[in-house]
Design a protein around this motif. Structure first.
Motif, PDB file in Angstrom:
ATOM      1  N   THR A 138       1.810  -4.937  -3.330  1.00 28.15           N
ATOM      2  CA  THR A 138       2.052  -3.611  -2.752  1.00 28.15           C
ATOM      3  C   THR A 138       0.954  -3.173  -1.794  1.00 28.15           C
ATOM      4  O   THR A 138       1.141  -2.218  -1.038  1.00 28.15           O
ATOM      5  CB  THR A 138       2.201  -2.559  -3.870  1.00 28.15           C
ATOM      6  N   HIS A 142       3.805  -2.475   2.448  1.00 31.60           N
ATOM      7  CA  HIS A 142       3.810  -1.013   2.313  1.00 31.60           C
ATOM      8  C   HIS A 142       4.369  -0.412   3.601  1.00 31.60           C
ATOM      9  O   HIS A 142       4.385  -1.074   4.654  1.00 31.60           O
ATOM     10  CB  HIS A 142       2.399  -0.487   2.040  1.00 31.60           C
ATOM     11  N   CYS A 232       9.570  -3.161   7.805  1.00 32.56           N
ATOM     12  CA  CYS A 232       9.094  -1.867   8.302  1.00 32.56           C
ATOM     13  C   CYS A 232       9.806  -1.421   9.573  1.00 32.56           C
ATOM     14  O   CYS A 232       9.784  -0.236   9.903  1.00 32.56           O
ATOM     15  CB  CYS A 232       7.582  -1.928   8.557  1.00 32.56           C
ATOM     16  N   ALA A 255       8.896  -2.007  -1.502  1.00 37.95           N
ATOM     17  CA  ALA A 255       7.485  -1.691  -1.273  1.00 37.95           C
ATOM     18  C   ALA A 255       7.250  -1.205   0.148  1.00 37.95           C
ATOM     19  O   ALA A 255       6.383  -0.361   0.388  1.00 37.95           O
ATOM     20  CB  ALA A 255       6.619  -2.918  -1.559  1.00 37.95           C
ATOM     21  N   CYS A 256       8.038  -1.718   1.104  1.00 43.80           N
ATOM     22  CA  CYS A 256       7.873  -1.332   2.509  1.00 43.80           C
ATOM     23  C   CYS A 256       8.643  -0.065   2.867  1.00 43.80           C
ATOM     24  O   CYS A 256       8.548   0.419   4.004  1.00 43.80           O
ATOM     25  CB  CYS A 256       8.310  -2.480   3.421  1.00 43.80           C
ATOM     26  N   ARG A 307       9.800   2.794  -3.574  1.00 46.75           N
ATOM     27  CA  ARG A 307       8.392   2.399  -3.535  1.00 46.75           C
ATOM     28  C   ARG A 307       7.763   2.522  -4.928  1.00 46.75           C
ATOM     29  O   ARG A 307       6.966   1.667  -5.340  1.00 46.75           O
ATOM     30  CB  ARG A 307       7.641   3.267  -2.526  1.00 46.75           C
ATOM     31  N   GLU A 311       5.752  -0.328  -7.187  1.00 47.93           N
ATOM     32  CA  GLU A 311       4.401  -0.143  -7.706  1.00 47.93           C
ATOM     33  C   GLU A 311       4.304  -0.483  -9.192  1.00 47.93           C
ATOM     34  O   GLU A 311       3.262  -0.945  -9.658  1.00 47.93           O
ATOM     35  CB  GLU A 311       3.943   1.290  -7.442  1.00 47.93           C
ATOM     36  N   SER A 314       3.597  -4.215  -9.322  1.00 44.99           N
ATOM     37  CA  SER A 314       2.528  -4.705  -8.449  1.00 44.99           C
ATOM     38  C   SER A 314       1.870  -5.930  -9.073  1.00 44.99           C
ATOM     39  O   SER A 314       1.980  -6.178 -10.286  1.00 44.99           O
ATOM     40  CB  SER A 314       1.477  -3.611  -8.237  1.00 44.99           C
TER      41      SER A 314
END
Length: 358
Positions: A138, A142, A232, A255-256, A307, A311, A314
């Motif tokens: 993570t 991100h 992203c 995560a992104c 997200r 986490e 992770s």
């Protein structure tokens, strides 16, 4: 004490989720203070095996001769072997027997989800089976708005609406539905990241790839930096796989912070919820409605909740849980008990109790 991460067969699986899982294990253990090695050493406590190739069996047997424990990662199941490569449906029952034999050589079996753990239990495996995510970095994956421009410049996309998917170009990964979705939405650009040797694919898939609509691009296998750009920079991640043991690319996408649409399959039960952190649908009509709603912003934005899911999985969190498994299975010693700090009050109380017994 060290953990030997066996990397035999990595050239075969390096571009797959299994290869990524091997790299994750090294990072997980490093981040939680457990030393790793890529060869046998005098202080090796156990060996990690991630593949089900013949050399892995030999490594497990070698560990037995050395009196070391074997931790076998159950990435593969009969269910996710089907609809993959040419002849895989016919070979699936034999594959189940083979992986059952392999996993049975482990002292401990670790598999990514409760779903895959349930499948392995149904195979009759008698060894302890733990459910533990493959994890996601993570810190690397991100949300980063700056990567949107570089992604779009790389592929000449401008401000087009973009839907992406990641994986082998096989039926199990939902390739056919992805192509049909693109066919129904000609105003949207679709990109599929990943590649499979056409010689391994059934004719149906090769024909579908040859007949892909003009709004579909196949960049092939790309490195993690370009993949992060895509997560992203695109507008939707549509992962329409029919069967998974977890799906590392799903964790990377979450995560992104990219809106994520998944096929509603059992592996996601208990950790991904439709309308809460992802969108889960069952058929092409619902996939189209959902992707259209995300692109037109008529559906709620679930990316922050997605997200949060990433986490919880992770590499740091997974490393801590993995270390706990080692301790429970006596691969690593329990944590040292630290002596309590000196307290004059407690010392005086002990002296008082001693005098009272005179």
């Amino acid at each position: 004490m060290r953990i030997y991460i066996y990397t035999g067969g990595e050239k075969v699986v390096g571009k797959s989720g299994v290869g990524q899982a091997i790299r994750h294990q090294k990072s997980c253990l490093d981040r939680c203070g457990v030393s790793v090695t890529e060869r046998w050493t005098a202080d090796t406590a156990a060996v990690h095996i991630n593949t089900v190739l013949p050399d892995s069996v030999l490594t497990a047997l070698g560990a037995r001769l050395r009196g070391k424990k074997v931790v076998w990662y159950g990435h593969s199941t009969m269910e996710d072997f089907r609809k993959s490569f040419r002849g895989s449906d016919l070979l699936a029952p034999l594959f189940r027997r083979w992986i059952t034999f392999c996993y049975g050589l482990g002292d401990v079996v670790i598999t990514p989800t409760e779903y895959s753990s349930h499948l392995l239990a149904g195979y009759g495996i008698r060894k302890p089976v733990y459910s533990l995510s493959n994890g996601v970095d993570t810190a690397y994956f991100h949300p980063d708005p700056a990567l949107r421009a570089s992604f779009r410049k790389r592929y000449g996309l401008g401000e087009e609406k973009v839907v992406i998917s990641v994986g082998h170009t096989i039926a199990r990964k939902g390739l056919l539905d992805f192509l049909e979705l693109a066919r129904r939405m000609p105003e949207v650009r679709f990109l599929w990241f990943g590649w499979t040797d056409p010689r391994l694919l059934p004719r149906e898939i090769n024909d579908a790839l040859d007949a892909a609509p003009d709004n579909v691009m196949f960049p092939g296998y790309v490195d993690r930096e370009q993949l992060r750009e895509a997560y992203c920079g695109a507008d939707v991640f549509a992962f329409l796989s029919h069967e998974e043991t977890e799906g590392i690319v799903v964790l990377e996408a979450l995560a992104c912070g990219i809106p994520t649409v998944l096929r509603d399959i059992p592996v996601y039960e208990g950790w991904l919820e439709d309308g809460k952190n992802v969108y889960k649908k069952l058929n092409i009509d619902r996939f189209q409605q959902t992707v259209d709603g995300i692109l037109k912003k008529t559906l709620p934005d679930l990316t922050a909740a997605g997200r949060c899911v990433a986490e919880t999985r992770s590499l740091e969190a997974v490393g801590e849980r993995l270390r706990d498994i080692y301790r429970r299975e006596q691969i690593l010693p329990p944590p040292r008990q630290t002596a309590p700090a000196f307290s004059p009050h407690r010392a005086a109380l002990r002296r008082s109790n001693w005098f009272s017994r005179l």
